[in-house]
Design an enzyme around this catalytic site. Structure first.
Site, mmCIF file in Angstrom:
data_model
loop_
_atom_site.group_PDB
_atom_site.id
_atom_site.type_symbol
_atom_site.label_atom_id
_atom_site.label_comp_id
_atom_site.label_asym_id
_atom_site.label_seq_id
_atom_site.Cartn_x
_atom_site.Cartn_y
_atom_site.Cartn_z
ATOM 1 N N LYS A 248 -1.816 -7.447 -4.470
ATOM 2 C CA LYS A 248 -2.423 -6.117 -4.539
ATOM 3 C C LYS A 248 -1.346 -5.038 -4.570
ATOM 4 O O LYS A 248 -1.460 -4.047 -5.297
ATOM 5 C CB LYS A 248 -3.361 -5.891 -3.350
ATOM 6 C CG LYS A 248 -4.054 -4.526 -3.322
ATOM 7 C CD LYS A 248 -5.022 -4.326 -4.483
ATOM 8 C CE LYS A 248 -5.534 -2.889 -4.573
ATOM 9 N NZ LYS A 248 -6.514 -2.511 -3.544
ATOM 10 N N LYS B 100 -1.139 5.748 0.380
ATOM 11 C CA LYS B 100 -1.089 4.740 1.448
ATOM 12 C C LYS B 100 -0.577 3.419 0.868
ATOM 13 O O LYS B 100 0.316 2.770 1.423
ATOM 14 C CB LYS B 100 -2.490 4.548 2.048
ATOM 15 C CG LYS B 100 -2.566 3.468 3.117
ATOM 16 C CD LYS B 100 -3.963 2.836 3.219
ATOM 17 C CE LYS B 100 -4.215 1.858 2.096
ATOM 18 N NZ LYS B 100 -5.404 1.025 2.186
#
Lengths: 299, 299
Positions: A171, A239
């Site tokens: 990811k 983030k």
């Protein structure tokens, strides 16, 4: 059919939980906000008042939470999943969090006989609603096989990439490439506009060639329209960018082009654009060069 | 059918000239090397011993040359196209060169009644051989219409993006996005390998999602195989990167992520990789992080 628990009914989690419910899984849910819990109850789910209580009622617990500290709290904190989970339970964490922390959580849960998969997703709110997410899974093969009926209900592409943490690493790679491509498309379209060339025609000409991508198509269109309703919020990509940079630094891998992308995400969020779609990266370049994609040339 | 001239029979130019000849255009050619000229003569073209002589025998002159100074020399230098071209001739420059210089050349030729289009291409040697190039065209509408039968013979996608120079600006945008995507894919795959995750599985998992692109597919495969036979040579992408940076600086457009890509191309060429495919950018990252895509983990 195994009994499922679902913790975290946000923009992504709520439609995923609804899809699992519709597929016939017995479902117990928990979330910080009351509204989505009530909606899930209305659709036939049971509600539990803590992650531990969810775990007590479930064979498999799915978590979909904003960030690493949230996952740590829900899994290992007071009244967390670890307190309520039985021997043989399986946790599937579908949040996007730090790969190193993921391995630590999996190891802690493993000590009490609870298996854990990391299974972060790509595809956004639309993919969550349609059940068409791309899911990158890390963890033991047996747990992966057990999780497949759940994962195939919420996702279209489900790939087992490796051991614990491998899903989160994948990811991070996804967010690296996606961020870099959004930034590159933004730089190119602003360069075209500033040179007096219609950026819409540039996007059209490039889509057919080697620079073509889904991001040029979708985010290019957003940039040209100045439509930055998310989509994927800039603060969430920021983030994720921090996870990429921390992982790269820890491993000693240079990511020079992504450093510039992460810096741009920082500046976008700090200038108040955190709730906008990440394609709003283009607004920084428009501002700094004194041009606009809506009126090419010098402004 | 208009009589064509073709100057510059290199890796790209030779197959393009052959395609024009096969389509039935009367063709006069000129090139620095003798071999491709002989090959074209064997296929039915006439040879001329200078750009001026090509222009004297042609209604439309196509140029396909390495860099800006080559185009300047061929068009405006001694025995150049300008010396031999008749009033009403059309020059189609399909080289990738500086947009600002392109406008200057077009203006000079215009003074003597010769029109010019900039029509750089994307698609590489394979696209040139198959006649499937993507062509981005700048210049007057009338000249574009006149050039279409020629351009559609060598290309599949032909887009008129704007006035003189707009084709070169568009090509610079193409090279910006392509370079940034190659570098991002390289950074992501090395990050995965260094984290001990199989980069082939990461590529597979990402292809289905939002980070997917033709570059992840094609260059990702090259990187995994360590096969850097060009393809598109790093030294040519470096030349194009300089055009991108010069254009961006002249216009005051920040291109922070591409600066890092251009720097990496510099380092690749300076360390002897100029003749390799640009996907060899991954080798810099493999070296600096002490890992290899063929044996993931610490090396």
């Amino acid at each position: 059919m195994e009994r499922l628990g679902f913790i975290g009914l946000g923009i992504m989690g709520k439609p995923m939980a609804l899809n699992l419910l519709r597929a016939g899984f017995p479902l117990t849910v928990h979330s910080r906000s009351a509204d989505p819990v009530a909606e899930l109850e209305g659709a036939g789910a049971a509600a539990a008042d803590s992650p531990a209580a969810v775990a007590g009622a479930s064979d498999i617990v799915v978590t979909m939470l904003p960030d690493t500290p949230d996952v740590e709290q829900v899994l290992l904190g007071d009244s967390g999943v670890a307190e309520g989970a039985r021997d043989g339970a399986l946790v599937i964490d579908m949040s996007t969090i730090d790969p190193e922390a993921t391995r630590r959580f999996a190891s802690k849960l493993g000590e009490q006989g609870v298996a854990m998969l990391d299974a972060p997703v790509s595809g956004g709110e639309a993919g969550a609603i349609e059940g068409s997410l791309a899911i990158m899974v890390g963890g033991p093969e047996g747990s992966f096989e057990r999780a497949l009926p759940v994962l195939q209900t919420v996702g279209k592409s489900v790939v087992h990439v490796g051991p614990s943490g491998a899903g989160q690493v994948t990811k991070a790679c996804n967010q690296l490439i996606a961020g870099a491509t959004v930034e590159a498309v933004a730089e190119a379209l602003v360069l075209a506009a500033r040179a007096g060339v219609d950026p819409a025609k540039v996007r059209e000409a490039l889509l057919g060639g080697f620079a073509g991508s889904r991001i040029l198509e979708v985010h290019g269109r957003r940039m040209l329209a100045g439509d930055f309703a998310p989509g994927f919020k800039a603060r969430l990509h920021r983030k994720d960018a921090r996870i990429v940079l921390e992982t790269a630094r820890r491993l000693g891998v240079p990511v020079p082009s992504f450093e510039a992308v992460a810096d741009a995400l920082d500046r976008l969020v700090e200038s108040g654009g955190g709730e906008l779609d990440h394609s709003a990266l283009v607004t920084l370049l428009e501002r700094e060069s004194g041009t606009s994609l809506r009126s090419p040339g010098r402004s």
